[in-house]
Design a protein around this motif. Sequence first.
Motif, PDB file in Angstrom:
ATOM      1  N   GLU A 183       0.946  -1.066  -0.097  1.00  0.00           N
ATOM      2  CA  GLU A 183      -0.033   0.087   0.103  1.00  0.00           C
ATOM      3  C   GLU A 183       0.880   1.302  -0.194  1.00  0.00           C
ATOM      4  O   GLU A 183       0.363   2.113  -0.685  1.00  0.00           O
ATOM      5  CB  GLU A 183      -0.782  -0.128   1.285  1.00  0.00           C
ATOM      6  CG  GLU A 183      -1.952  -0.996   1.216  1.00  0.00           C
ATOM      7  CD  GLU A 183      -2.777  -1.033   2.475  1.00  0.00           C
ATOM      8  OE1 GLU A 183      -1.824  -1.191   3.730  1.00  0.00           O
ATOM      9  OE2 GLU A 183      -3.977  -1.091   2.728  1.00  0.00           O
ATOM     10  N   LEU A 202       1.029   4.317  -2.617  1.00  0.00           N
ATOM     11  CA  LEU A 202       0.569   5.654  -2.535  1.00  0.00           C
ATOM     12  C   LEU A 202       1.849   6.500  -2.778  1.00  0.00           C
ATOM     13  O   LEU A 202       1.486   7.773  -3.088  1.00  0.00           O
ATOM     14  CB  LEU A 202       0.416   5.682  -0.833  1.00  0.00           C
ATOM     15  CG  LEU A 202      -0.310   6.947  -0.448  1.00  0.00           C
ATOM     16  CD1 LEU A 202      -1.329   7.483  -1.117  1.00  0.00           C
ATOM     17  CD2 LEU A 202      -0.556   7.245   1.133  1.00  0.00           C
ATOM     18  N   PHE A 251      -2.765  16.234  -8.061  1.00  0.00           N
ATOM     19  CA  PHE A 251      -3.233  16.330  -6.725  1.00  0.00           C
ATOM     20  C   PHE A 251      -4.016  17.434  -6.372  1.00  0.00           C
ATOM     21  O   PHE A 251      -5.046  17.769  -5.513  1.00  0.00           O
ATOM     22  CB  PHE A 251      -2.079  16.234  -5.828  1.00  0.00           C
ATOM     23  CG  PHE A 251      -1.781  14.833  -5.204  1.00  0.00           C
ATOM     24  CD1 PHE A 251      -2.965  14.074  -4.630  1.00  0.00           C
ATOM     25  CD2 PHE A 251      -0.590  14.189  -5.508  1.00  0.00           C
ATOM     26  CE1 PHE A 251      -2.659  12.945  -4.124  1.00  0.00           C
ATOM     27  CE2 PHE A 251      -0.313  12.889  -4.963  1.00  0.00           C
ATOM     28  CZ  PHE A 251      -1.365  12.211  -4.300  1.00  0.00           C
ATOM     29  N   THR A 265      -7.559  16.672  -6.948  1.00  0.00           N
ATOM     30  CA  THR A 265      -7.999  15.984  -6.199  1.00  0.00           C
ATOM     31  C   THR A 265      -8.250  16.574  -4.835  1.00  0.00           C
ATOM     32  O   THR A 265      -9.416  16.184  -4.025  1.00  0.00           O
ATOM     33  CB  THR A 265      -6.780  14.637  -5.859  1.00  0.00           C
ATOM     34  OG1 THR A 265      -6.506  13.988  -6.854  1.00  0.00           O
ATOM     35  CG2 THR A 265      -7.292  13.625  -4.792  1.00  0.00           C
ATOM     36  N   PHE A 279     -11.448  19.174  -1.036  1.00  0.00           N
ATOM     37  CA  PHE A 279     -11.288  19.536   0.667  1.00  0.00           C
ATOM     38  C   PHE A 279     -10.725  20.940   0.829  1.00  0.00           C
ATOM     39  O   PHE A 279     -11.152  21.478   1.747  1.00  0.00           O
ATOM     40  CB  PHE A 279      -9.778  18.355   0.931  1.00  0.00           C
ATOM     41  CG  PHE A 279     -10.027  17.194   0.437  1.00  0.00           C
ATOM     42  CD1 PHE A 279     -11.322  16.438   0.529  1.00  0.00           C
ATOM     43  CD2 PHE A 279      -8.945  16.230   0.114  1.00  0.00           C
ATOM     44  CE1 PHE A 279     -11.652  15.064   0.363  1.00  0.00           C
ATOM     45  CE2 PHE A 279      -8.950  15.008   0.013  1.00  0.00           C
ATOM     46  CZ  PHE A 279     -10.356  14.480  -0.023  1.00  0.00           C
ATOM     47  N   ALA A 290      -7.896   3.512   5.616  1.00  0.00           N
ATOM     48  CA  ALA A 290      -7.991   2.566   4.388  1.00  0.00           C
ATOM     49  C   ALA A 290      -9.216   1.375   4.725  1.00  0.00           C
ATOM     50  O   ALA A 290      -9.653   1.372   5.959  1.00  0.00           O
ATOM     51  CB  ALA A 290      -6.618   1.564   4.618  1.00  0.00           C
ATOM     52  N   GLN A 321      -9.236   4.066  -0.974  1.00  0.00           N
ATOM     53  CA  GLN A 321      -8.841   4.692   0.491  1.00  0.00           C
ATOM     54  C   GLN A 321      -9.168   6.302   0.442  1.00  0.00           C
ATOM     55  O   GLN A 321      -9.343   6.642  -0.673  1.00  0.00           O
ATOM     56  CB  GLN A 321      -7.252   4.636   0.535  1.00  0.00           C
ATOM     57  CG  GLN A 321      -6.571   3.382   0.818  1.00  0.00           C
ATOM     58  CD  GLN A 321      -5.310   3.365   0.866  1.00  0.00           C
ATOM     59  OE1 GLN A 321      -4.643   4.337   0.938  1.00  0.00           O
ATOM     60  NE2 GLN A 321      -4.380   2.102   0.987  1.00  0.00           N
ATOM     61  N   PHE A 322      -9.551   6.730   1.625  1.00  0.00           N
ATOM     62  CA  PHE A 322      -9.649   8.305   1.718  1.00  0.00           C
ATOM     63  C   PHE A 322      -8.265   8.649   1.872  1.00  0.00           C
ATOM     64  O   PHE A 322      -7.353   8.244   2.828  1.00  0.00           O
ATOM     65  CB  PHE A 322     -10.326   8.554   2.991  1.00  0.00           C
ATOM     66  CG  PHE A 322     -10.321  10.034   3.413  1.00  0.00           C
ATOM     67  CD1 PHE A 322     -11.253  10.941   2.652  1.00  0.00           C
ATOM     68  CD2 PHE A 322      -9.194  10.453   4.146  1.00  0.00           C
ATOM     69  CE1 PHE A 322     -11.255  12.139   3.246  1.00  0.00           C
ATOM     70  CE2 PHE A 322      -9.183  11.858   4.376  1.00  0.00           C
ATOM     71  CZ  PHE A 322     -10.058  12.559   4.156  1.00  0.00           C
ATOM     72  N   VAL A 323      -7.649   9.560   0.902  1.00  0.00           N
ATOM     73  CA  VAL A 323      -6.368  10.023   1.082  1.00  0.00           C
ATOM     74  C   VAL A 323      -6.328  11.493   1.091  1.00  0.00           C
ATOM     75  O   VAL A 323      -7.112  12.315   0.322  1.00  0.00           O
ATOM     76  CB  VAL A 323      -5.351   9.488  -0.251  1.00  0.00           C
ATOM     77  CG1 VAL A 323      -4.076  10.064  -0.159  1.00  0.00           C
ATOM     78  CG2 VAL A 323      -5.596   8.002  -0.491  1.00  0.00           C
TER      79      VAL A 323
END
Lengths: 140, 146
Positions: free
Chosen positions: A7, A11, A22, A25, A29, B92, B101-103
């Motif tokens: 993982e 990432l 990003f 992305t 937020f 995760a 996943q929340f990233v």
Amino acid sequence: VREVSGEGEALTRLIVQHRAGFASTIAPFSAKLGVEGKGLEVPMFPKSNRAIHYSQLPPAEPDSPINVEYETFRREIGRLIAEGHEGKFVLIHGNEIIGIWDNIDDAMSEGYRRYFANRDPFIVQEIATWQPLLRTRLAG
Amino acid sequence: VPILSYPIDKDGYFVPVLVGLDQRAVLALHSLGLPILAPIHGCGLIDSGTDITCVDGSILQQYRLTPAHTATTTTASGRTSVKHFEVSFSIAPLSGQPGQQFVHPTLLVMELPASIPGIDVLVGRDVLNLCKTIIDGPGNGFSIEF
């Protein structure tokens, strides 16, 4: 605590290979947080109704790796506010104010550019009369 | 909309989390040709009473991160300055379950003022405010939409 190579590597690849992606992305937020990004997103302290006057900032923890920088901030913040820098961000290394920027992203980028390779301590703080007072599980 | 679902534990609302270098640090290391450490898996506890997500110092120390900001919090011994770091943060799915996943590639987190046994991360309102969290007490589960 364990390292998850699968993982983690995925990432990390994502971060390195899709830098441009990003911005979009994290745009939702940033919008929800009420902050604006400019390519890279802007990390900020969460807004709350709790704050303390800068003159009430507690002293640095003696064992903190940034105690010199934080004490410099405590010493200089009143002057910086008086000079009209409210709302800007100051980059401090040791006892020295390196510069003042309009946004945290530019200040952090300069800090990383100058000090990250050697892991030299630096801080970026908002110049604000009212400083955040954060609540945690361990707080009173 | 991605949804992550978890059972309610008798000790709280736990989620698997990943904490890693933030994108600025990753890009800096990448440009210097230095190795990039993979994110670290830990146990997160949902805590709506915490303003900002907190990470145990043992995780942060593994990355040799230096704190980039300070802020003030109140502990049993009074107000104290606490260190804050920029990290990447992910929630995760449960092990073995599919799901996205929340990233958050750069999240400002506080170092936990004191370690909490069995908990690596307190997932605070800064993250919760980016998600829709539904708690189904009678169904003994909760879900996070983002």
